[in-house]
Design an enzyme around this catalytic site. Structure first.
Site, PDB file in Angstrom:
ATOM      1  N   ASP A 120      98.577  58.292  34.109  1.00  0.00           N
ATOM      2  CA  ASP A 120      98.843  59.734  34.114  1.00  0.00           C
ATOM      3  C   ASP A 120      98.691  60.255  35.534  1.00  0.00           C
ATOM      4  O   ASP A 120      97.981  59.653  36.338  1.00  0.00           O
ATOM      5  CB  ASP A 120      97.870  60.476  33.188  1.00  0.00           C
ATOM      6  N   ARG A 139      96.723  53.718  20.917  1.00  0.00           N
ATOM      7  CA  ARG A 139      95.958  54.848  21.447  1.00  0.00           C
ATOM      8  C   ARG A 139      94.649  55.027  20.656  1.00  0.00           C
ATOM      9  O   ARG A 139      93.604  55.292  21.243  1.00  0.00           O
ATOM     10  CB  ARG A 139      96.874  56.082  21.349  1.00  0.00           C
ATOM     11  N   ARG A 180     103.762  59.455  22.194  1.00  0.00           N
ATOM     12  CA  ARG A 180     103.407  59.734  20.796  1.00  0.00           C
ATOM     13  C   ARG A 180     104.563  59.711  19.807  1.00  0.00           C
ATOM     14  O   ARG A 180     104.327  59.720  18.611  1.00  0.00           O
ATOM     15  CB  ARG A 180     102.683  61.081  20.713  1.00  0.00           C
TER      16      ARG A 180
HETATM   17  O1  CP3 Z   1     105.725  56.653  29.478  1.00  0.00           O
HETATM   18  C1  CP3 Z   1     105.432  57.191  30.552  1.00  0.00           C
HETATM   19  O2  CP3 Z   1     106.133  58.054  31.095  1.00  0.00           O
HETATM   20  C2  CP3 Z   1     104.210  56.728  31.311  1.00  0.00           C
HETATM   21  C3  CP3 Z   1     103.068  57.513  31.266  1.00  0.00           C
HETATM   22  C4  CP3 Z   1     102.948  58.964  31.698  1.00  0.00           C
HETATM   23  C5  CP3 Z   1     102.078  59.852  31.017  1.00  0.00           C
HETATM   24  N1  CP3 Z   1     102.028  61.005  31.727  1.00  0.00           N
HETATM   25  C6  CP3 Z   1     101.343  59.523  29.788  1.00  0.00           C
HETATM   26  C7  CP3 Z   1     100.794  60.599  28.951  1.00  0.00           C
HETATM   27  C8  CP3 Z   1     103.497  59.649  32.783  1.00  0.00           C
HETATM   28  C9  CP3 Z   1     104.541  59.205  33.796  1.00  0.00           C
HETATM   29  C10 CP3 Z   1     102.893  60.940  32.795  1.00  0.00           C
HETATM   30  C11 CP3 Z   1     103.185  61.967  33.809  1.00  0.00           C
HETATM   31  C12 CP3 Z   1     102.590  63.306  33.691  1.00  0.00           C
HETATM   32  N2  CP3 Z   1     101.351  63.646  33.189  1.00  0.00           N
HETATM   33  C13 CP3 Z   1     103.197  64.493  34.182  1.00  0.00           C
HETATM   34  C14 CP3 Z   1     104.527  64.554  34.909  1.00  0.00           C
HETATM   35  C15 CP3 Z   1     105.692  64.466  33.997  1.00  0.00           C
HETATM   36  C16 CP3 Z   1     105.946  65.706  33.202  1.00  0.00           C
HETATM   37  O3  CP3 Z   1     106.009  65.582  31.966  1.00  0.00           O
HETATM   38  O4  CP3 Z   1     106.133  66.776  33.805  1.00  0.00           O
HETATM   39  C17 CP3 Z   1     102.332  65.566  33.901  1.00  0.00           C
HETATM   40  C18 CP3 Z   1     102.568  67.011  34.233  1.00  0.00           C
HETATM   41  C19 CP3 Z   1     101.160  65.017  33.278  1.00  0.00           C
HETATM   42  C20 CP3 Z   1      99.927  65.736  32.835  1.00  0.00           C
HETATM   43  C21 CP3 Z   1      99.712  65.609  31.389  1.00  0.00           C
HETATM   44  N3  CP3 Z   1      99.301  64.463  30.753  1.00  0.00           N
HETATM   45  C22 CP3 Z   1      99.863  66.621  30.399  1.00  0.00           C
HETATM   46  C23 CP3 Z   1     100.307  68.043  30.683  1.00  0.00           C
HETATM   47  C24 CP3 Z   1      99.558  66.043  29.164  1.00  0.00           C
HETATM   48  C25 CP3 Z   1      99.505  66.725  27.819  1.00  0.00           C
HETATM   49  C26 CP3 Z   1     100.807  67.070  27.287  1.00  0.00           C
HETATM   50  C27 CP3 Z   1     101.652  65.878  26.930  1.00  0.00           C
HETATM   51  O5  CP3 Z   1     102.706  65.716  27.537  1.00  0.00           O
HETATM   52  O6  CP3 Z   1     101.268  65.132  26.029  1.00  0.00           O
HETATM   53  C28 CP3 Z   1      99.241  64.675  29.395  1.00  0.00           C
HETATM   54  C29 CP3 Z   1      98.880  63.675  28.368  1.00  0.00           C
HETATM   55  C30 CP3 Z   1      99.680  62.437  28.298  1.00  0.00           C
HETATM   56  N4  CP3 Z   1     100.106  61.707  29.377  1.00  0.00           N
HETATM   57  C31 CP3 Z   1     100.085  61.767  27.103  1.00  0.00           C
HETATM   58  C32 CP3 Z   1     100.785  60.616  27.500  1.00  0.00           C
HETATM   59  C33 CP3 Z   1     101.390  59.553  26.617  1.00  0.00           C
HETATM   60  C34 CP3 Z   1      99.751  62.213  25.670  1.00  0.00           C
HETATM   61  C35 CP3 Z   1      98.280  62.095  25.423  1.00  0.00           C
HETATM   62  C36 CP3 Z   1      97.879  61.302  24.215  1.00  0.00           C
HETATM   63  O7  CP3 Z   1      98.372  60.208  23.960  1.00  0.00           O
HETATM   64  O8  CP3 Z   1      96.980  61.788  23.547  1.00  0.00           O
END
Ligand code: CP3
Length: 344
Positions: free
Chosen positions: A77, A40, A31
């Site tokens: 994710d 998105r 984001r």
């Molecule tokens: O660019 C990258 O790293 C590739 C994509 C990626 C995402 N999530 C996209 C995402 C990767 C590798 C992840 C890993 C992930 N997802 C983890 C492990 C890494 C870490 O940060 O500890 C975890 C715990 C998650 C679970 C998750 N997904 C959460 C807790 C959330 C909400 C909070 C946040 O970080 O935004 C997500 C959503 C998410 N995953 C978004 C993205 C780009 C944002 C959602 C959106 O675009 O509306």
């Protein structure tokens, strides 16, 4: 994998130090990038984006168009696994992930047999990326480690102390073990399929390696990570694997030694001295700038970047943040960071 083309980041995972550390940025597609927010919007829900190979490949490549990074990380994710097993998963803007919390009966209703068909679009994203990514860039696949994924499955959302999942692991050991076994097996299949589809390296995100006593750390973090590494290498000998046990603290050395990962992701709370004194001198490490320093920029960032590069000057090092980049991050600060890491 094409051994003829030099991929500095993959080579570092495999133990070869580079003159300047190769780099990528944890959560680099996201984001803080206006073009991500645009794609998105087009995609529908967050999970729709994860399962749309064309758009997922597009957002994977967006950060590499702006910055001189050495790796692309698959856009997906860690919570596609519970979704693939049949648990209800959705993402609410501003709230993060929301799942239907699992109880013992819910665990027994999960359907591992449907996972691989459900995850097929993610593998198609990897095939598309493989076809378009420049040959010197490393393509990173990933999954969440079983314990981290289980914390979301059991609690239904993120929590600061993983209380619900930690309590479940102790009170319902048999059901907990069934859940972990299922996640280990599904993760092995999923990571093997990612490597077969064209990923060069896979990272196992253990984002909640915190708050666990000795015995729980071994049972919930080390054992499942080790089983994934072993299971994956039975299918794909020498599969390159980065482990990232965030918050592993005093357990980091044991984690590295007992799981057999090639490289260790180091979170930003881990002292640089600790890495030098407690981890094997030839172990490749990845990290570990505090994402907040990238938000603030200037001296707060630059001094620490230099300290990190100096601290890891005698071992294979991949420069990265010590956790994910946050939406508040100014793009100009990322540009400066890349400049500093690449050219000093
Ligand atoms: O660019 C990258 O790293 C590739 C994509 C990626 C995402 N999530 C996209 C995402 C990767 C590798 C992840 C890993 C992930 N997802 C983890 C492990 C890494 C870490 O940060 O500890 C975890 C715990 C998650 C679970 C998750 N997904 C959460 C807790 C959330 C909400 C909070 C946040 O970080 O935004 C997500 C959503 C998410 N995953 C978004 C993205 C780009 C944002 C959602 C959106 O675009 O509306």
């Amino acid at each position: 994998m094409n051994p003829v083309v030099h991929k500095p980041l993959l080579a570092t995972v495999l133990g070869q130090r580079q003159d300047r550390p190769p780099m990528w940025i944890m959560r680099q597609a996201g984001r803080y990038l206006p073009e991500y927010r645009e794609t998105r919007k087009q995609a529908g829900t967050f999970l729709d984006l994860c399962y749309n190979p064309e758009l997922a490949a597009e957002v994977t490549l967006q950060p590499l168009r702006r910055f001189d990074l050495d790796a692309a990380i698959l856009f997906s994710d860690i919570l596609v696994i519970p979704d693939a097993l049949g648990q209800s998963v959705r993402f609410e803007t501003g709230e993060g992930p929301i799942l239907e919390p699992l109880d013992v009966k819910g665990i027994d209703r999960l359907e591992p047999a449907r996972a691989s068909a459900h995850l097929a679009p993610v593998l198609e994203t990897i095939r598309r990326l493989r076809a378009t990514l420049p040959a010197d860039k490393t393509l990173i696949g990933f999954c969440g480690a079983p314990w981290t994924v289980a914390t979301y499955m059991l609690n239904g959302r993120g929590s600061p102390d993983q209380w619900v999942a930690r309590r479940f692991a102790l009170e319902q050991p048999a059901a907990f073990d069934r859940l972990m076994d299922m996640l280990v097996e599904t993760s092995i299949d999923y990571l093997a399929a990612q490597l077969e589809a064209g990923a060069d390296v896979v990272q196992i995100f253990e984002s909640w390696a915190l708050n666990l006593d000795d015995a729980s750390f071994v049972r919930q973090v080390i054992d499942p990570n080790r089983r994934i590494v072993e299971g994956l290498r039975q299918r794909i000998p020498n599969a390159p694997i980065i482990g990232f046990p965030r918050g592993g603290a005093g357990n980091m050395a044991r984690y590295a030694q007992m799981t057999g990962v090639n490289a260790l992701g180091v979170d930003y709370a881990t002292p640089l001295d600790f890495v030098r004194s407690h981890l094997p001198a030839d172990l490749p490490v990845q990290g570990n700038l505090d994402p907040l320093r990238l938000v603030v920029g200037g001296e707060a960032m630059e001094k620490q970047v230099e300290a990190i590069i100096a601290a890891f000057a005698d071992r294979p090092h991949i420069f990265n943040l010590g956790h994910g980049i946050v939406p508040e991050t100014p793009i100009a600060h990322v540009e400066r960071l890349v400049e500093l890491v690449k050219h000093g």
